[in-house]
Design a protein around this motif. Structure first.
Motif, PDB file in Angstrom:
ATOM      1  N   UNK A  85       0.822  -1.209   0.000  1.00  0.00           N
ATOM      2  CA  UNK A  85       0.000   0.000   0.000  1.00  0.00           C
ATOM      3  C   UNK A  85       0.859   1.263   0.000  1.00  0.00           C
ATOM      4  N   UNK A  86       0.419   2.243  -0.791  1.00  0.00           N
ATOM      5  CA  UNK A  86       1.060   3.557  -0.851  1.00  0.00           C
ATOM      6  C   UNK A  86      -0.043   4.576  -1.142  1.00  0.00           C
ATOM      7  N   UNK A  97      -1.386  14.856   2.384  1.00  0.00           N
ATOM      8  CA  UNK A  97      -1.667  13.873   3.427  1.00  0.00           C
ATOM      9  C   UNK A  97      -2.843  14.326   4.285  1.00  0.00           C
ATOM     10  N   UNK A  98      -3.005  15.628   4.447  1.00  0.00           N
ATOM     11  CA  UNK A  98      -4.113  16.147   5.253  1.00  0.00           C
ATOM     12  C   UNK A  98      -5.460  15.834   4.596  1.00  0.00           C
ATOM     13  N   UNK A 128      -2.236   8.717  13.543  1.00  0.00           N
ATOM     14  CA  UNK A 128      -1.566   9.413  12.436  1.00  0.00           C
ATOM     15  C   UNK A 128      -2.511  10.211  11.531  1.00  0.00           C
ATOM     16  N   UNK A 129      -3.797   9.865  11.531  1.00  0.00           N
ATOM     17  CA  UNK A 129      -4.759  10.516  10.643  1.00  0.00           C
ATOM     18  C   UNK A 129      -5.333  11.798  11.241  1.00  0.00           C
ATOM     19  N   UNK A 130      -5.162  11.968  12.547  1.00  0.00           N
ATOM     20  CA  UNK A 130      -5.701  13.136  13.242  1.00  0.00           C
ATOM     21  C   UNK A 130      -4.785  14.341  13.008  1.00  0.00           C
ATOM     22  N   UNK A 131      -5.360  15.544  12.881  1.00  0.00           N
ATOM     23  CA  UNK A 131      -4.509  16.738  12.755  1.00  0.00           C
ATOM     24  C   UNK A 131      -3.707  16.953  14.036  1.00  0.00           C
ATOM     25  N   UNK A 133      -1.551  15.773  10.946  1.00  0.00           N
ATOM     26  CA  UNK A 133      -1.358  14.472  10.315  1.00  0.00           C
ATOM     27  C   UNK A 133       0.118  14.090  10.352  1.00  0.00           C
ATOM     28  N   UNK A 134       0.379  12.856  10.722  1.00  0.00           N
ATOM     29  CA  UNK A 134       1.745  12.326  10.710  1.00  0.00           C
ATOM     30  C   UNK A 134       1.885  11.449   9.471  1.00  0.00           C
ATOM     31  N   UNK A 135       2.216  12.081   8.348  1.00  0.00           N
ATOM     32  CA  UNK A 135       2.252  11.402   7.047  1.00  0.00           C
ATOM     33  C   UNK A 135       3.186  10.194   7.051  1.00  0.00           C
ATOM     34  N   UNK A 136       4.268  10.248   7.811  1.00  0.00           N
ATOM     35  CA  UNK A 136       5.221   9.137   7.835  1.00  0.00           C
ATOM     36  C   UNK A 136       4.628   7.888   8.484  1.00  0.00           C
TER      37      UNK A 136
END
Length: 179
Positions: A85-86, A97-98, A128-131, A133-136
């Protein structure tokens, strides 16, 4: 139906969605939504999620065809090769990502109660999905969420003819349940 969209089709879909109006999702938000639907715990009807794509406007047939094809592909991809997945925002373009994460959270909200086991047992996977956002951490979280809800079922061990019967009778399998 489960062929991935190519770059031209993604661009076309982004244009079609933008033409619907600012309330419609962009491709990043759409893919986040579709990913949540694919990795989530239960099937969500098209009638429940498709209106989110258009916002309060009506979609069009060309956009709908691409959206539904991408949905089918996401379902197939996450069932067959989840480790590859990417998210689309990693592929370049103006996608963020946001926006992707906002779409993912919208997908979670569609079936809020069904996601309760994940929130109870692995709440960090949704962080990671919450603001902000931790895109990594998005990609590994998606793969782990998919595994949480769709771990392959272990095949029952094959009982040999001369093994004790699993029913607990004390007899050999061939003389008991295997007869």
């Amino acid at each position: 139906m489960s062929l991935p969209l190519n770059d031209d089709e993604y661009a076309q879909l982004d244009e079609l969605l933008a033409a619907i109006g600012p309330q419609a999702m962009d491709v990043a938000r759409l893919e986040g939504l579709l990913t949540a639907l694919a990795v989530g715990p239960a099937e969500v009807s098209q009638e429940a999620w498709l209106p989110l794509v258009w916002g309060d406007a009506a979609g069009n047939a060309d956009a709908a065809a691409l959206v539904l094809r991408h949905h089918a592909y996401m379902q197939t991809w996450m069932r067959q090769e989840p480790a590859s997945f990417e998210p689309i925002y990693e592929c370049g373009g103006n996608w963020t990502a946001e926006a992707w994460s906002a779409g993912f959270l919208a997908g979670v909200a569609l079936n809020h109660d069904a996601w309760a086991p994940l929130r109870a047992h692995q709440p960090a996977l949704l962080a990671p999905f919450q603001p902000p956002v931790n895109a990594a951490k998005v990609t590994p979280a998606v793969v782990q969420i998919n595994a949480f809800f769709h771990a392959p079922q272990a095949k029952p061990a094959k009982v040999g003819r001369n093994d004790p019967c699993p029913c607990g009778s004390g007899q050999k399998h061939k003389k008991c349940c295997g007869a």
